[in-house]
Design an enzyme around this catalytic site. Structure first.
Site, PDB file in Angstrom:
ATOM      1  N   CYS A  50      -8.016  18.719 122.277  1.00 48.85           N
ATOM      2  CA  CYS A  50      -6.754  19.381 122.902  1.00 48.85           C
ATOM      3  C   CYS A  50      -5.431  19.203 121.879  1.00 48.85           C
ATOM      4  O   CYS A  50      -5.117  18.141 121.994  1.00 48.85           O
ATOM      5  CB  CYS A  50      -6.523  18.725 124.344  1.00 48.85           C
ATOM      6  N   CYS A  66      -1.780  18.694 124.283  1.00 41.01           N
ATOM      7  CA  CYS A  66      -1.504  17.454 124.722  1.00 41.01           C
ATOM      8  C   CYS A  66      -2.892  16.438 124.950  1.00 41.01           C
ATOM      9  O   CYS A  66      -3.199  16.062 123.621  1.00 41.01           O
ATOM     10  CB  CYS A  66      -1.156  17.633 126.268  1.00 41.01           C
ATOM     11  N   SER A  67      -3.619  16.207 125.775  1.00 39.52           N
ATOM     12  CA  SER A  67      -4.854  15.451 125.711  1.00 39.52           C
ATOM     13  C   SER A  67      -5.786  15.763 126.824  1.00 39.52           C
ATOM     14  O   SER A  67      -6.432  14.900 127.575  1.00 39.52           O
ATOM     15  CB  SER A  67      -4.434  13.878 125.750  1.00 39.52           C
ATOM     16  N   CYS A  68      -6.051  17.181 127.129  1.00 41.20           N
ATOM     17  CA  CYS A  68      -6.788  17.621 128.129  1.00 41.20           C
ATOM     18  C   CYS A  68      -8.271  17.099 127.887  1.00 41.20           C
ATOM     19  O   CYS A  68      -8.645  17.187 126.715  1.00 41.20           O
ATOM     20  CB  CYS A  68      -6.811  19.059 128.326  1.00 41.20           C
TER      21      CYS A  68
END
Lengths: 98, 221
Positions: B126, B129-131
């Protein structure tokens, strides 16, 4: 998620991602803007994150697609196979028929 | 974890960064006491409770639920797909519905399962962000959230995979998936040779988190 009633694009269609730089919360990575690719699938319709980010309801829902782009079309000196691809999710209002 | 984590090494901030390895990365911050973001989180939490938007009980229950999410869930999904071709078909068509059959909820996100084969390898990131498919794999590892991984795996995925010990020949097509919006991704690795006749439990044991993010492949040994 809900089904897309009248999707403007179908899997296999060639599209270009808008090369735009509007201010605000956008979920189109800069590396993908202005690139051409093909529709890999229709993901469904989702509340528009560009509106949700500011406390609105994001409705009507927007169709979301997965776009497949050749890595060599993104990075001119990409090291790997010519067939390598990058796939990401793009909302319909960012897509232009190519 | 040194073999799988580009950012996992001892890091002390009382020296400069010319310390014997030639890769650049952001400093790994270990805050002493509450940092700015932590204070912000607490402030927002208190406000949400005060305004009656959520309750302390809601937060506790959510944390409790997240504590039960581990890569073992994803491994069960993968092993089932290896053993049951009909389940695998459903999993690839509609990941969300297929994992729900196994009692795994996706919450607000949808799950797309991408299949590795001898010709295709998939890796997940991702960039924005950090999905991460948290309800299937638990919390993401620190390297997945690092700027290093997030920026490099889209530009030079083969070099990044090599650092994780996964070297792909150019005959294999590499698909990098940026989970930049509403979908979450799980890699269905190829079942390794030498696992014929294995039980589902035996198979589960070789499916690691890194295999399901796509930076590694399962090994029979």
């Amino acid at each position: 998620m809900s089904e897309v009633a009248n999707p403007r694009f179908s899997p296999g269609d060639k599209v270009r991602i808008a090369n735009a730089n509007p201010p605000g919360h956008r979920r189109v990575p800069v590396y993908a803007r202005g690139r051409e690719g093909t529709i890999e699938r229709i993901c469904g319709a989702f509340p528009n994150p560009e509106e949700l980010a500011y406390g609105f309801d994001g409705l009507p829902k927007r169709p979301l697609y997965r776009v497949r782009i050749r890595q060599t079309d993104i990075w001119p000196d990409y090291k790997g196979s010519d067939k390598d691809v990058l796939e990401l999710e793009i909302y319909e209002h960012w897509l232009i028929k190519a | 974890m040194a073999t799988t984590d580009p950012d996992a090494h001892d890091h002390h901030h009382d020296h400069d960064h010319n310390h014997g390895h030639n890769h650049s990365h952001d400093p790994i911050e270990v805050a002493e006491g509450a940092g700015e973001y932590e204070i912000m989180v607490h402030a927002i939490k208190e406000l949400l409770i005060e305004k009656g938007v959520i309750t302390g009980e809601d937060i506790r229950k959510t944390l409790e639920f997240m504590d039960t999410r581990t890569p073992a869930l994803g491994a069960k999904v993968v092993a089932r797909a290896w053993i049951d071709p009909e389940f695998k078909k459903r999993l690839l068509i509609n990941g969300t519905a297929a994992v729900a059959e196994m009692g795994i909820p996706m919450g607000d996100a949808e799950l797309i399962v991408v299949e590795n084969s001898k010709d295709v390898h998939n890796v997940i990131v991702c960039t924005l962000c950090s999905c991460y498919p948290r309800t299937v794999l638990g919390l993401p590892p620190d390297w997945y959230k690092s700027r290093n991984y997030r920026s490099r795996v889209v530009v030079e995925p083969r070099a990044v995979l090599k650092e994780f010990g996964t070297e792909l020949p150019n005959s294999v097509t590499l698909r990098t998936h940026d989970s930049n919006a509403d979908m979450r991704y799980l890699v269905l690795p190829e079942r390794p040779a030498g696992t014929e006749g294995w039980s589902e439990e035996q198979l589960v044991a070789i499916v690691t988190r890194d295999c399901m993010v796509g930076v590694a492949v399962p090994k029979a040994a």
